[in-house]
Design a protein around this motif. Structure first.
Motif, PDB file in Angstrom:
ATOM      1  N   CYS A 150      -1.339  42.003  68.469  1.00 43.24           N
ATOM      2  CA  CYS A 150      -0.850  42.045  67.100  1.00 43.24           C
ATOM      3  C   CYS A 150      -1.731  41.165  66.228  1.00 43.24           C
ATOM      4  O   CYS A 150      -2.442  40.296  66.725  1.00 43.24           O
ATOM      5  CB  CYS A 150       0.607  41.589  67.018  1.00 43.24           C
ATOM      6  N   GLY A 151      -1.688  41.432  64.935  1.00 46.25           N
ATOM      7  CA  GLY A 151      -2.504  40.660  64.003  1.00 46.25           C
ATOM      8  C   GLY A 151      -2.852  41.480  62.780  1.00 46.25           C
ATOM      9  O   GLY A 151      -2.124  42.400  62.394  1.00 46.25           O
ATOM     10  N   SER A 152      -3.997  41.157  62.168  1.00 45.84           N
ATOM     11  CA  SER A 152      -4.411  41.871  60.958  1.00 45.84           C
ATOM     12  C   SER A 152      -5.909  42.135  61.000  1.00 45.84           C
ATOM     13  O   SER A 152      -6.645  41.509  61.763  1.00 45.84           O
ATOM     14  CB  SER A 152      -4.062  41.055  59.705  1.00 45.84           C
ATOM     15  N   PHE A 153      -6.343  43.069  60.177  1.00 42.98           N
ATOM     16  CA  PHE A 153      -7.744  43.461  60.057  1.00 42.98           C
ATOM     17  C   PHE A 153      -8.038  43.612  58.576  1.00 42.98           C
ATOM     18  O   PHE A 153      -7.289  44.266  57.851  1.00 42.98           O
ATOM     19  CB  PHE A 153      -7.965  44.796  60.786  1.00 42.98           C
ATOM     20  N   TYR A 163     -17.925  37.126  44.149  1.00 42.62           N
ATOM     21  CA  TYR A 163     -16.575  36.972  44.680  1.00 42.62           C
ATOM     22  C   TYR A 163     -16.344  38.028  45.754  1.00 42.62           C
ATOM     23  O   TYR A 163     -17.139  38.955  45.910  1.00 42.62           O
ATOM     24  CB  TYR A 163     -15.536  37.080  43.549  1.00 42.62           C
ATOM     25  N   LEU A 164     -15.245  37.894  46.487  1.00 39.41           N
ATOM     26  CA  LEU A 164     -14.923  38.855  47.532  1.00 39.41           C
ATOM     27  C   LEU A 164     -13.768  39.734  47.080  1.00 39.41           C
ATOM     28  O   LEU A 164     -12.743  39.237  46.619  1.00 39.41           O
ATOM     29  CB  LEU A 164     -14.569  38.130  48.833  1.00 39.41           C
ATOM     30  N   GLU A 165     -13.954  41.026  47.224  1.00 36.89           N
ATOM     31  CA  GLU A 165     -12.964  42.016  46.808  1.00 36.89           C
ATOM     32  C   GLU A 165     -12.402  42.694  48.055  1.00 36.89           C
ATOM     33  O   GLU A 165     -13.156  43.192  48.895  1.00 36.89           O
ATOM     34  CB  GLU A 165     -13.649  43.041  45.910  1.00 36.89           C
ATOM     35  N   LEU A 166     -11.081  42.697  48.188  1.00 37.57           N
ATOM     36  CA  LEU A 166     -10.426  43.366  49.306  1.00 37.57           C
ATOM     37  C   LEU A 166     -10.549  44.873  49.146  1.00 37.57           C
ATOM     38  O   LEU A 166     -10.226  45.422  48.090  1.00 37.57           O
ATOM     39  CB  LEU A 166      -8.947  42.973  49.362  1.00 37.57           C
ATOM     40  N   ILE A 167     -11.039  45.545  50.196  1.00 39.91           N
ATOM     41  CA  ILE A 167     -11.108  47.007  50.133  1.00 39.91           C
ATOM     42  C   ILE A 167     -10.262  47.675  51.214  1.00 39.91           C
ATOM     43  O   ILE A 167      -9.935  48.849  51.096  1.00 39.91           O
ATOM     44  CB  ILE A 167     -12.555  47.526  50.184  1.00 39.91           C
ATOM     45  N   GLU A 168      -9.903  46.901  52.258  1.00 40.38           N
ATOM     46  CA  GLU A 168      -9.056  47.477  53.307  1.00 40.38           C
ATOM     47  C   GLU A 168      -8.279  46.361  53.993  1.00 40.38           C
ATOM     48  O   GLU A 168      -8.819  45.293  54.261  1.00 40.38           O
ATOM     49  CB  GLU A 168      -9.913  48.215  54.339  1.00 40.38           C
ATOM     50  N   TYR A 169      -6.991  46.630  54.271  1.00 43.41           N
ATOM     51  CA  TYR A 169      -6.161  45.672  54.992  1.00 43.41           C
ATOM     52  C   TYR A 169      -5.253  46.457  55.922  1.00 43.41           C
ATOM     53  O   TYR A 169      -4.553  47.373  55.500  1.00 43.41           O
ATOM     54  CB  TYR A 169      -5.318  44.846  54.008  1.00 43.41           C
ATOM     55  N   ARG A 170      -5.291  46.090  57.201  1.00 41.81           N
ATOM     56  CA  ARG A 170      -4.448  46.718  58.221  1.00 41.81           C
ATOM     57  C   ARG A 170      -3.691  45.622  58.959  1.00 41.81           C
ATOM     58  O   ARG A 170      -4.210  44.520  59.111  1.00 41.81           O
ATOM     59  CB  ARG A 170      -5.301  47.509  59.218  1.00 41.81           C
ATOM     60  N   ALA A 171      -2.506  45.927  59.429  1.00 40.00           N
ATOM     61  CA  ALA A 171      -1.738  44.917  60.160  1.00 40.00           C
ATOM     62  C   ALA A 171      -0.817  45.569  61.181  1.00 40.00           C
ATOM     63  O   ALA A 171      -0.283  46.657  60.958  1.00 40.00           O
ATOM     64  CB  ALA A 171      -0.923  44.070  59.192  1.00 40.00           C
ATOM     65  N   LYS A 172      -0.671  44.875  62.310  1.00 41.07           N
ATOM     66  CA  LYS A 172       0.319  45.238  63.334  1.00 41.07           C
ATOM     67  C   LYS A 172       1.094  43.964  63.597  1.00 41.07           C
ATOM     68  O   LYS A 172       0.572  43.020  64.179  1.00 41.07           O
ATOM     69  CB  LYS A 172      -0.367  45.738  64.603  1.00 41.07           C
ATOM     70  N   ARG A 173       2.296  43.887  63.136  1.00 40.11           N
ATOM     71  CA  ARG A 173       3.096  42.677  63.251  1.00 40.11           C
ATOM     72  C   ARG A 173       3.973  42.672  64.499  1.00 40.11           C
ATOM     73  O   ARG A 173       4.452  41.622  64.917  1.00 40.11           O
ATOM     74  CB  ARG A 173       3.970  42.492  62.002  1.00 40.11           C
ATOM     75  N   ASN A 174       4.181  43.827  65.112  1.00 38.38           N
ATOM     76  CA  ASN A 174       5.022  43.924  66.294  1.00 38.38           C
ATOM     77  C   ASN A 174       4.199  43.546  67.523  1.00 38.38           C
ATOM     78  O   ASN A 174       3.356  44.314  67.983  1.00 38.38           O
ATOM     79  CB  ASN A 174       5.572  45.347  66.430  1.00 38.38           C
ATOM     80  N   CYS A 175       4.444  42.353  68.070  1.00 40.01           N
ATOM     81  CA  CYS A 175       3.727  41.885  69.262  1.00 40.01           C
ATOM     82  C   CYS A 175       4.440  42.456  70.491  1.00 40.01           C
ATOM     83  O   CYS A 175       5.318  41.823  71.073  1.00 40.01           O
ATOM     84  CB  CYS A 175       3.702  40.361  69.295  1.00 40.01           C
ATOM     85  N   THR A 183      -8.956  47.929  64.113  1.00 44.19           N
ATOM     86  CA  THR A 183      -9.322  48.999  63.167  1.00 44.19           C
ATOM     87  C   THR A 183      -8.335  50.158  63.203  1.00 44.19           C
ATOM     88  O   THR A 183      -8.356  51.003  62.314  1.00 44.19           O
ATOM     89  CB  THR A 183     -10.746  49.520  63.454  1.00 44.19           C
ATOM     90  N   ASP A 184      -7.469  50.179  64.230  1.00 41.95           N
ATOM     91  CA  ASP A 184      -6.447  51.229  64.331  1.00 41.95           C
ATOM     92  C   ASP A 184      -5.057  50.761  63.930  1.00 41.95           C
ATOM     93  O   ASP A 184      -4.089  51.513  64.044  1.00 41.95           O
ATOM     94  CB  ASP A 184      -6.391  51.772  65.778  1.00 41.95           C
ATOM     95  N   TYR A 185      -4.939  49.512  63.468  1.00 40.67           N
ATOM     96  CA  TYR A 185      -3.645  49.023  62.990  1.00 40.67           C
ATOM     97  C   TYR A 185      -3.209  49.863  61.790  1.00 40.67           C
ATOM     98  O   TYR A 185      -4.047  50.432  61.093  1.00 40.67           O
ATOM     99  CB  TYR A 185      -3.738  47.557  62.543  1.00 40.67           C
ATOM    100  N   PRO A 186      -1.914  49.925  61.517  1.00 41.33           N
ATOM    101  CA  PRO A 186      -1.434  50.676  60.352  1.00 41.33           C
ATOM    102  C   PRO A 186      -2.070  50.161  59.046  1.00 41.33           C
ATOM    103  O   PRO A 186      -2.186  48.955  58.835  1.00 41.33           O
ATOM    104  CB  PRO A 186       0.074  50.433  60.353  1.00 41.33           C
ATOM    105  N   LEU A 187      -2.457  51.097  58.195  1.00 45.41           N
ATOM    106  CA  LEU A 187      -3.098  50.774  56.922  1.00 45.41           C
ATOM    107  C   LEU A 187      -2.048  50.273  55.921  1.00 45.41           C
ATOM    108  O   LEU A 187      -1.053  50.934  55.678  1.00 45.41           O
ATOM    109  CB  LEU A 187      -3.810  52.002  56.361  1.00 45.41           C
ATOM    110  N   ILE A 188      -2.293  49.088  55.368  1.00 46.92           N
ATOM    111  CA  ILE A 188      -1.409  48.502  54.362  1.00 46.92           C
ATOM    112  C   ILE A 188      -2.025  48.650  52.965  1.00 46.92           C
ATOM    113  O   ILE A 188      -1.351  48.964  52.003  1.00 46.92           O
ATOM    114  CB  ILE A 188      -1.173  47.005  54.643  1.00 46.92           C
ATOM    115  N   TYR A 189      -3.358  48.399  52.880  1.00 43.27           N
ATOM    116  CA  TYR A 189      -4.061  48.484  51.606  1.00 43.27           C
ATOM    117  C   TYR A 189      -5.424  49.114  51.834  1.00 43.27           C
ATOM    118  O   TYR A 189      -6.121  48.733  52.773  1.00 43.27           O
ATOM    119  CB  TYR A 189      -4.241  47.091  51.004  1.00 43.27           C
ATOM    120  N   PRO A 190      -5.874  50.062  51.018  1.00 35.92           N
ATOM    121  CA  PRO A 190      -5.104  50.634  49.915  1.00 35.92           C
ATOM    122  C   PRO A 190      -4.007  51.544  50.461  1.00 35.92           C
ATOM    123  O   PRO A 190      -4.188  52.176  51.503  1.00 35.92           O
ATOM    124  CB  PRO A 190      -6.149  51.425  49.128  1.00 35.92           C
TER     125      PRO A 190
END
Length: 192
Positions: A150-153, A163-175, A183-190
């Protein structure tokens, strides 16, 4: 009549120019910096040590001796320094300091934007980040526990002003004990 013809030619020229120039260039697209990896200038570390320790108290001198720091040159005198250190077993903290070469402006830590509702250790830290040549971006992942289940990407790109611009955020919170590539965690953003 001639005025009407010149307006039509000017209009056609502007439309043609719009079609020829890629849209991202018009929109202030993120840029790919020149990377200078593994620099070992202790004086540079000492200049920024107070900023680094404010956010992530760590043995920065030891980390610097082992791996130095990276410098991203964005042109126009804008540079970003990447310092890395860790106090735990799973995640290497990376902090980014923006400076303008030859300017009297003080160097500053770069704040990172994350999606609302996501846990954040610090708005200034990326964990386990690296320059991803395929994406032309900083890619990072956070391991929430040693099993790496579990974690984030995250993927950030540099803007032309450093500056740094977020273009992709994925997370799997269920350990759940089931490993999955970040890279296969569920897509949160965008959001899709």
């Amino acid at each position: 009549m001639f005025q009407s013809v010149s307006r039509k030619i000017a209009h056609l020229f502007s439309v043609a120019l719009f079609l020829v120039i890629p849209l991202p260039a018009l929109a202030g697209a993120p840029i790919e910096p020149v990377l200078y990896p593994n620099l070992h200038d202790k004086a540079e570390l000492d200049r920024h040590l107070h900023l680094l320790n404010q956010i992530y108290p760590c043995d920065w001198h030891d980390a610097h001796t082992r791996s130095g720091y990276n410098l991203y040159d964005l042109g126009n005198g804008i540079q970003v320094l990447e310092f890395s250190c860790t106090v735990g077993l799973h995640n290497l903290a990376n902090l980014y300091i923006r400076r303008i070469k030859g300017s009297k402006q003080p160097a500053r830590l770069i704040a990172l934007r994350r999606p609302k509702g996501q846990p954040v250790t610090s708005k200034y830290i990326l964990f386990n980040s690296f320059w991803d040549l395929n994406r032309g971006a900083l890619t990072s992942f956070t391991v929430d526990r040693g099993l790496s289940d579990c974690g984030s990407f995250e993927v950030h790109r540099f803007t032309s002003d450093g500056y740094l611009e977020l273009i992709e955020y994925r997370a799997k919170r269920n350990c759940d004990g089931k490993f999955r590539e970040p890279t296969d965690y569920p897509l949160i953003y965008p959001a899709m």
